[in-house]
Design a protein around this motif. Structure first.
Motif, PDB file in Angstrom:
ATOM      1  N   ILE A  89       0.827  -1.201   0.000  1.00 31.86           N
ATOM      2  CA  ILE A  89       0.000   0.000   0.000  1.00 31.86           C
ATOM      3  C   ILE A  89       0.867   1.259   0.000  1.00 31.86           C
ATOM      4  O   ILE A  89       0.451   2.307  -0.473  1.00 31.86           O
ATOM      5  CB  ILE A  89      -1.004  -0.029   1.179  1.00 31.86           C
ATOM      6  N   SER A  90       2.100   1.133   0.467  1.00 29.56           N
ATOM      7  CA  SER A  90       3.004   2.284   0.468  1.00 29.56           C
ATOM      8  C   SER A  90       3.225   2.832  -0.932  1.00 29.56           C
ATOM      9  O   SER A  90       3.316   4.032  -1.143  1.00 29.56           O
ATOM     10  CB  SER A  90       4.352   1.889   1.061  1.00 29.56           C
ATOM     11  N   LYS A  91       3.306   1.924  -1.871  1.00 26.95           N
ATOM     12  CA  LYS A  91       3.512   2.321  -3.256  1.00 26.95           C
ATOM     13  C   LYS A  91       2.356   3.224  -3.715  1.00 26.95           C
ATOM     14  O   LYS A  91       2.558   4.212  -4.401  1.00 26.95           O
ATOM     15  CB  LYS A  91       3.567   1.044  -4.112  1.00 26.95           C
TER      16      LYS A  91
ATOM     17  N   ARG B 160       2.398   6.699  -1.944  1.00 22.02           N
ATOM     18  CA  ARG B 160       3.383   7.579  -2.574  1.00 22.02           C
ATOM     19  C   ARG B 160       2.863   8.079  -3.919  1.00 22.02           C
ATOM     20  O   ARG B 160       2.909   9.271  -4.224  1.00 22.02           O
ATOM     21  CB  ARG B 160       4.707   6.829  -2.752  1.00 22.02           C
ATOM     22  N   GLY B 161       2.343   7.160  -4.714  1.00 30.02           N
ATOM     23  CA  GLY B 161       1.897   7.517  -6.067  1.00 30.02           C
ATOM     24  C   GLY B 161       0.725   8.469  -6.058  1.00 30.02           C
ATOM     25  O   GLY B 161       0.720   9.470  -6.781  1.00 30.02           O
ATOM     26  N   ILE B 162      -0.276   8.168  -5.233  1.00 32.46           N
ATOM     27  CA  ILE B 162      -1.472   9.002  -5.221  1.00 32.46           C
ATOM     28  C   ILE B 162      -1.152  10.390  -4.659  1.00 32.46           C
ATOM     29  O   ILE B 162      -1.598  11.408  -5.190  1.00 32.46           O
ATOM     30  CB  ILE B 162      -2.602   8.302  -4.426  1.00 32.46           C
ATOM     31  N   SER B 163      -0.340  10.440  -3.607  1.00 27.92           N
ATOM     32  CA  SER B 163       0.039  11.737  -3.037  1.00 27.92           C
ATOM     33  C   SER B 163       0.751  12.593  -4.077  1.00 27.92           C
ATOM     34  O   SER B 163       0.443  13.780  -4.240  1.00 27.92           O
ATOM     35  CB  SER B 163       0.977  11.560  -1.841  1.00 27.92           C
ATOM     36  N   SER B 164       1.691  12.022  -4.790  1.00 27.69           N
ATOM     37  CA  SER B 164       2.440  12.848  -5.727  1.00 27.69           C
ATOM     38  C   SER B 164       1.588  13.182  -6.955  1.00 27.69           C
ATOM     39  O   SER B 164       1.742  14.247  -7.549  1.00 27.69           O
ATOM     40  CB  SER B 164       3.768  12.196  -6.108  1.00 27.69           C
TER      41      SER B 164
ATOM     42  N   VAL C 209      -6.766   8.604  -9.837  1.00 28.97           N
ATOM     43  CA  VAL C 209      -8.009   7.839  -9.814  1.00 28.97           C
ATOM     44  C   VAL C 209      -7.741   6.409 -10.285  1.00 28.97           C
ATOM     45  O   VAL C 209      -8.220   5.439  -9.689  1.00 28.97           O
ATOM     46  CB  VAL C 209      -9.097   8.503 -10.696  1.00 28.97           C
ATOM     47  N   SER C 210      -6.953   6.299 -11.332  1.00 24.05           N
ATOM     48  CA  SER C 210      -6.613   4.975 -11.843  1.00 24.05           C
ATOM     49  C   SER C 210      -5.913   4.135 -10.761  1.00 24.05           C
ATOM     50  O   SER C 210      -6.226   2.957 -10.577  1.00 24.05           O
ATOM     51  CB  SER C 210      -5.728   5.137 -13.085  1.00 24.05           C
ATOM     52  N   LYS C 211      -4.994   4.751 -10.020  1.00 23.63           N
ATOM     53  CA  LYS C 211      -4.302   4.022  -8.961  1.00 23.63           C
ATOM     54  C   LYS C 211      -5.274   3.597  -7.851  1.00 23.63           C
ATOM     55  O   LYS C 211      -5.148   2.508  -7.294  1.00 23.63           O
ATOM     56  CB  LYS C 211      -3.180   4.886  -8.365  1.00 23.63           C
ATOM     57  N   LEU C 212      -6.246   4.463  -7.548  1.00 21.74           N
ATOM     58  CA  LEU C 212      -7.246   4.111  -6.530  1.00 21.74           C
ATOM     59  C   LEU C 212      -8.071   2.911  -6.986  1.00 21.74           C
ATOM     60  O   LEU C 212      -8.413   2.039  -6.192  1.00 21.74           O
ATOM     61  CB  LEU C 212      -8.161   5.314  -6.258  1.00 21.74           C
TER      62      LEU C 212
END
Length: 823
Positions: free
Chosen positions: A676-678, A681-685, A696-699
């Motif tokens: 979930i860390s990945k 990091r991805g969604i925050s940035s 949204v795609s990452k979510l």
RNA sequence: GCCGGAGUGGCGGAAUGGCAUACGCGCACGACUCAAAAUCGUGUUCCCUUACGGGAUUGAGGGUUCAAGUCCCUCCUCCGGCACCA
């Protein structure tokens, strides 16, 4: 287990949020501040369409994440409501502009609230509110007092349809930006702001801004700085130089290296000096007719194809450089607004060259290329040569033989020394024509004093309304339609116009022009910081806390309008000590438009408007928000698609089920899931960089992973926090269903695990054979090249593919790839 | 003309120089259903092949590199800004 019913939960939480005040901003000294702003809307009569909400959703998501990250967030909203559209709407519907604005604001606000924004409405401002425009007038007065606002009678752009003067920024291809009418030049009394005094700072300070390059470049071009020489010379009557006139002409040249080639002069057909120049010459009438013809053709855009046209004025200019008497021509390509409107011309400019050829005007060569063949053609006047950098100059004789680049400074010094010219910097930017002859704007707070007793006694001239008497309120009036006389409708209200001079007590008349629509929006971001202050524009301490909009989101149409005006006003406010920063907006993000599904602009006219009320009624606000962010890159223009919105709705349905139906969930487990860390990091940035579509795609991908995993509570809650900025209602509801009693929107934003990327992890390493896919192996992330190579070569699949081949070389990029090269 | 940005499936689009086509829509097939819708599952770049497989592919052409959608050069197209600007 209940069904996902957005209508129910969205209304419920919006009410609770409003009552709880979780979105109220304050100057919390213990937390870093963050000021995020979307351009405030102009409340038109049309209401909002789905595209208008894109920027509001984006800043809302951004602000929510920042709040969860621990910032003290300012995310306000208000209304830019003075100006022509509101006034025209009012005229059409036969109501007062104030009523029209009230109605439109109410509609806009209810539409904005549909998306469940975190706006702090206690800071709402409205540019037409006297408590607000008091300070717009105050800023104008400070400019007036510093000599930055001046009265002028220059010919300006007049829109015959809107019946008002306009600034250059209000034009689009020479037409009125509002109604598309061809504007005409009309001399009239007007108030002008000296924005040109700030031209250099507006240009230089661009460099440090974190703005998209196209905006910075757009502003550079709009300012249009160019350094050059200003030549001054006297006009002669006759070719033999007898009987000189009194007229002196100034010409501007940025490419003056070849000034010794100048053999003629052109003047703009609408130049103010032209009348005097032509007076008394032979064939005056024919010349005037021709000039008139050129002027008309120019207004009709007849020269867009590049056709050159002109007429000899019968006058000559005494060339200061000693090239004799240069014939002065009127030319269609010369513009009054740039430089001096008069140009010294030569064979070393494409346009001048073509013009000279057409009218058989003698030309002369002083700049030649290195290439001998080309040089011959240039000397024979076959082609125009205009390379001022690399060309070899033949004159002036004392400097000849070197390139233009080498001589540029020396030539300038030489002609300046001889007092033939002086250095000047020209700007394309013009001073800001600031008065409008319309009703619905801020009254300009000035009084024209006629003096005591019966006129003419002189009087005190133009006098500022004392600051204690601000605001000068816009009076109630029966007829607010434009008069077309060059005066605003306010001029027809004697009881408002006639006042005592504040200085001498004599007879005075109020200024009846009003300010342009851009006035109120040039500083509104400052007022949000301290919106109810009655004593000062903005309190210094409070301003210092919030200073600078950290992220400013808006449309591309404001590059050379709002964004230049606001920078100008801000710099002025800095100079008088009212603000603490030299720039208003540190970071600018451009919003792409949302077109209709047919590819055209959404408009009532085409009947292709997607209405947010209907979309949200059908799908829910959270789905709508996700969809707008998922459509494509934020800065790009995208087309609305009625079909694809089902995707985000399906996603939310799955999220709902995942949280409400999962009875097998493990108990509270704080151990960090590396996977979930990945995503954190991805969604925050992605949010940080306005890459909402990939966030949204990452979510969506993360939700799939959680569904397959039988998620633990920690992972579920982390997921909800990551989704909360995008879909605030459903996440708040599910958060509470998980047993929490406080809002998810004030929880701490998920942190990235420190444990990721630890040495010694087993990783799946990609193996290529001759740079093509070969397979993959499991190795420790800190393995040496030898170890990895051994593992790879002993892997059955890879070994099989390498059968009968010799390994010549391996390329190892730890953690990324092992590439095996064979013969 | 100058400046800025972009060209990737049927569509919207994804990809710190390292498995191109993620995610979503659509479409096809299957499950559930008397049936349909909704939902769920599987598949879906293109071409050849019943299949196993194979080949091609990020606007065109060249280059750098073990490796290019990504970097460099030339060109084409589209979008945006400025422009008879001296």
């Amino acid at each position: 287990m209940s069904e996902y019913d957005p209508k129910k939960i969205e209304a419920k939480w919006q009410k609770i949020w409003a009552e709880s005040g979780i979105y109220k901003s304050s100057e919390d000294q213990d937390r870093p501040k963050f000021y995020v702003l979307n351009e405030f809307p102009y409340p038109s009569g049309e209401g909002l369409h789905v595209g208008h909400l894109k920027g509001h959703i984006a800043t809302d998501i951004y602000a929510r994440m920042k709040r969860m990250q621990g910032y003290s967030v300012l995310h306000p909203m208000g209304w830019d409501a003075f100006g022509l559209p509101a006034e025209n709407y009012a005229i059409k519907h036969k109501i007062h502009p104030r009523e029209a604005v009230e109605q439109n604001i109410a509609r806009f606000k209810s539409q904005l609230n549909l998306i469940g924004p975190d706006y702090d409405w206690s800071r709402e401002i409205n540019t037409t509110d006297p408590d607000y425009y008091k300070w717009t007038q105050w800023i104008f007065l400070q400019m007036f007092k510093k000599g930055l606002a001046y009265e002028s009678n220059e010919p300006i752009n007049w829109c015959p349809s809107c019946q008002t003067g306009l600034a250059n920024e209000d034009l689009e291809n020479g037409k009125c930006e509002r109604c598309g009418s061809q504007v005409v030049k009309k001399p009239m009394r007007q108030w002008v702001l000296k924005i040109t005094k700030y031209a250099d700072r507006l240009l230089d300070d661009l460099e440090a801004l974190n703005w998209p390059e196209f905006i910075k470049e757009g502003q550079r071009q709009w300012i249009g700085k160019s350094d050059g020489l200003l030549f001054k010379a006297r006009v002669k009557d006759l070719p033999d130089g007898k009987a000189g006139t009194k007229i002196e002409l100034e010409t501007f040249s940025a490419h003056y290296e070849a000034c010794y080639a100048d053999t003629f002069v052109v003047i703009a057909p609408d130049h103010a000096l032209l009348d005097d120049l032509i007076k008394g010459v032979e064939g005056e009438k024919e010349i005037r007719n021709k000039v008139e013809e050129i002027n008309i053709k120019r207004l009709q855009d007849k020269y867009k194809t590049g056709e050159l046209e002109g007429v000899f004025t019968g006058r000559f200019l005494d060339d200061p450089l000693g090239n004799g008497h240069l014939p002065i021509w009127v030319a269609n390509f010369a513009v009054t607004d740039y430089g001096t409107g008069v140009i010294k011309c030569s064979a070393h400019d494409e346009q001048d060259f073509a013009f000279a050829k057409k009218y058989n005007i003698p030309i002369k060569i002083v700049l030649v290329p290195q290439d001998q063949e080309l040089k011959k053609r240039v000397e024979n006047f076959e082609v125009c040569y205009s390379d001022m950098k690399n060309g070899i100059l033949l004159e002036p004789l004392n400097l000849s033989g070197k390139t233009g680049a080498e001589l540029r400074d020396l030539i300038a010094e030489y002609v300046i020394e001889n007092k033939w010219a002086k250095r000047v910097t020209m700007y394309r930017l013009r001073d800001w024509v600031f008065s409008r002859q319309r009703y619905w704007g801020e009254p300009i707070p000035l009084i024209h004093c006629d003096g005591k007793g019966s006129p003419p006694t002189g009087g005190c001239g133009v006098v500022a309304v004392p600051e204690s008497e601000l605001p000068v309120k816009l009076p109630e009036v029966k007829h607010y339609e434009p008069t077309g006389t060059g005066e605003s409708p306010l001029a027809d209200i004697p009881e408002w116009v006639n006042v005592k001079c504040p200085k001498c007590g004599g007879k005075g008349r109020r200024e009846t022009n009003t300010m342009p629509q851009w006035a109120g929006s040039s500083w509104y971001y400052l007022r949000f910081v301290d919106p109810h202050n009655e004593g000062v524009l903005v309190d210094k301490k409070i301003e210092k806390y919030w200073a600078g909009v950290d992220v400013y989101v808006g449309g591309a149409e404001h590059v050379t309008r709002h964004l230049i005006y606001a920078r100008f006003w801000h710099k002025f406010l800095y100079d008088i000590g009212a603000v603490s920063t030299i720039e208003p907006f540190s970071k600018r993000i451009g919003t792409g438009l949302i077109h209709a599904s047919d590819g055209r602009k959404m408009s009532k006219r085409w009947g292709n408007v997607a209405n947010p009320d209907e979309v949200i009624e059908r799908w829910g606000a959270d789905t709508f928000r996700l969809y707008e962010m998922f459509l494509g890159p934020f800065a790009d223009s995208v087309a609305w698609n009625d079909e694809a919105i089902i995707g985000p709705r399906r996603f939310l349905e799955r999220v709902w089920k995942m949280v409400t139906q999962n009875s097998k969930r493990k108990t509270q487990n704080q151990s960090v899931d590396l996977k979930i860390s990945k995503y954190i990091r991805g969604i925050s940035s992605d949010i940080e960089n306005f890459k909402f579509n990939t966030a949204v795609s990452k979510l969506m991908i993360l939700s799939r992973e959680l569904e397959n995993l039988v998620p633990n509570t920690y992972n579920l809650e982390t997921f909800l926090k990551l989704l909360a900025p995008f879909a605030p209602h459903i996440c708040e509801e599910l958060w509470h269903q998980l047993g929490h009693t406080d809002s998810i929107h004030i929880q701490k934003w998920p942190q990235v695990s420190e444990l990721t990327g630890v040495e010694g992890n087993v990783i799946n390493l990609r193996v290529q054979i001759n740079s093509r896919i070969g397979g993959s192996i499991f190795v420790s992330s800190d393995s040496s090249e030898e170890e990895v190579k051994t593992v790879a070569l002993s892997s059955p699949i890879i070994a099989k593919r390498l059968e009968g081949k010799q390994v010549l070389r391996v390329v190892y990029k730890p953690g990324i790839v092992l590439n095996v090269l064979t013969n």
